[in-house]
Design a protein around this motif. Structure first.
Motif, PDB file in Angstrom:
ATOM      1  N   HIS A 102       0.839  -1.190   0.000  1.00 48.34           N
ATOM      2  CA  HIS A 102       0.000   0.000   0.000  1.00 48.34           C
ATOM      3  C   HIS A 102       0.874   1.238   0.000  1.00 48.34           C
ATOM      4  N   LYS A 103       0.327   2.329  -0.516  1.00 49.68           N
ATOM      5  CA  LYS A 103       1.046   3.596  -0.506  1.00 49.68           C
ATOM      6  C   LYS A 103       1.080   4.147   0.925  1.00 49.68           C
ATOM      7  N   SER A 104       1.996   5.073   1.163  1.00 52.69           N
ATOM      8  CA  SER A 104       2.129   5.642   2.502  1.00 52.69           C
ATOM      9  C   SER A 104       0.864   6.394   2.900  1.00 52.69           C
ATOM     10  N   LEU A 105       0.414   6.161   4.118  1.00 56.34           N
ATOM     11  CA  LEU A 105      -0.740   6.880   4.647  1.00 56.34           C
ATOM     12  C   LEU A 105      -0.414   8.338   4.943  1.00 56.34           C
ATOM     13  N   LEU A 106       0.871   8.670   4.949  1.00 51.64           N
ATOM     14  CA  LEU A 106       1.307  10.025   5.289  1.00 51.64           C
ATOM     15  C   LEU A 106       1.637  10.860   4.059  1.00 51.64           C
ATOM     16  N   ASN A 107       1.228  10.416   2.872  1.00 50.09           N
ATOM     17  CA  ASN A 107       1.567  11.152   1.652  1.00 50.09           C
ATOM     18  C   ASN A 107       1.141  12.625   1.689  1.00 50.09           C
ATOM     19  N   PRO A 108      -0.057  12.966   2.220  1.00 52.01           N
ATOM     20  CA  PRO A 108      -0.398  14.401   2.293  1.00 52.01           C
ATOM     21  C   PRO A 108       0.600  15.193   3.140  1.00 52.01           C
ATOM     22  N   LEU A 109       1.088  14.585   4.222  1.00 54.17           N
ATOM     23  CA  LEU A 109       2.071  15.249   5.074  1.00 54.17           C
ATOM     24  C   LEU A 109       3.389  15.436   4.329  1.00 54.17           C
ATOM     25  N   TRP A 110       3.846  14.371   3.643  1.00 53.71           N
ATOM     26  CA  TRP A 110       5.096  14.479   2.882  1.00 53.71           C
ATOM     27  C   TRP A 110       4.973  15.581   1.831  1.00 53.71           C
ATOM     28  N   TYR A 111       3.821  15.625   1.154  1.00 52.65           N
ATOM     29  CA  TYR A 111       3.638  16.618   0.093  1.00 52.65           C
ATOM     30  C   TYR A 111       3.684  18.037   0.667  1.00 52.65           C
TER      31      TYR A 111
END
Length: 206
Positions: A102-111
């Protein structure tokens, strides 16, 4: 200003939440799927998740840097690099799914964090902006080289994707240098490495 804000917000939403697209064929797509153990699949999926997070960050960095640049040539170079990074997003996303990850659940934070860094880098002027881009790509290249050392040897599909990504990152760094990138201070390079280490260790699991 309002139109640009809407465009940039739409771009952010698409990067984080919408499936990415690729023009080039997925590297290694013609190779047969390797007979990996469950542990090897989990490990490979986690590494590809890290790479996917890196591409999420790259999109945000380029977006922020392009927004702050006053040079059309530099903005075009950033856009070209961003287009290739979008393909990397598509490749890693597909490979994660193939491996059952699965993709990272924190992608919005990384972005969000990477966008802020890109905007900050752009405020120091185009030459430092390009220097930040060049150093980012050099560190990503080294990071991908490390993944080639620890990916399962039989996982030809993942390895082909990482190899092509590494080649593209080298080209992005060379372009930045050719456009006049300044060499960053050692302290900035170290801070970038530490921030990257936090992201990669977290994204391996989450």
């Amino acid at each position: 200003m309002i139109d640009q804000a809407i465009i940039q917000f739409d771009r952010a939403l698409r990067t984080v939440f919408a499936p990415a697209r690729t023009v080039r064929p997925v590297p290694g797509g013609e190779l047969p799927e390797a007979a990996l153990s469950d542990d090897e699949k989990r490990h490979a999926a986690a590494l590809m998740r890290i790479n996917h997070c890196g591409e999420i960050c790259a999109q945000a960095l380029y977006q922020g840097q392009a927004m702050m640049s006053g040079d059309d040539g530099i903005r075009q170079a950033l856009q070209q690099a961003s287009n290739e990074e979008t393909e990397h997003l598509a490749w890693t996303e597909q490979r994660i799914a193939e491996l059952g990850g699965h993709k990272s659940l924190l992608n919005p934070l990384w972005y969000g964090g990477a966008l802020a860094i890109g905007l900050l880098a752009g405020r120091f002027g185009d030459r430092w902006n390009l220097g930040f881009l060049a150093e980012t790509e050099r560190q990503v290249e080294a990071h991908l080289e490390g993944h080639l050392d620890i990916l399962p040897a039989e996982d030809g599909r993942s390895r082909a994707i990482v190899e092509q990504m590494k080649t593209d990152e080298v080209g992005h760094a060379d372009t930045a240098v050719a456009l006049g990138a300044h060499e960053l201070p050692a302290s900035v390079k170290t801070a970038m490495k530490l921030a990257s280490r936090v992201m990669t260790r977290t994204a391996y699991w989450v």
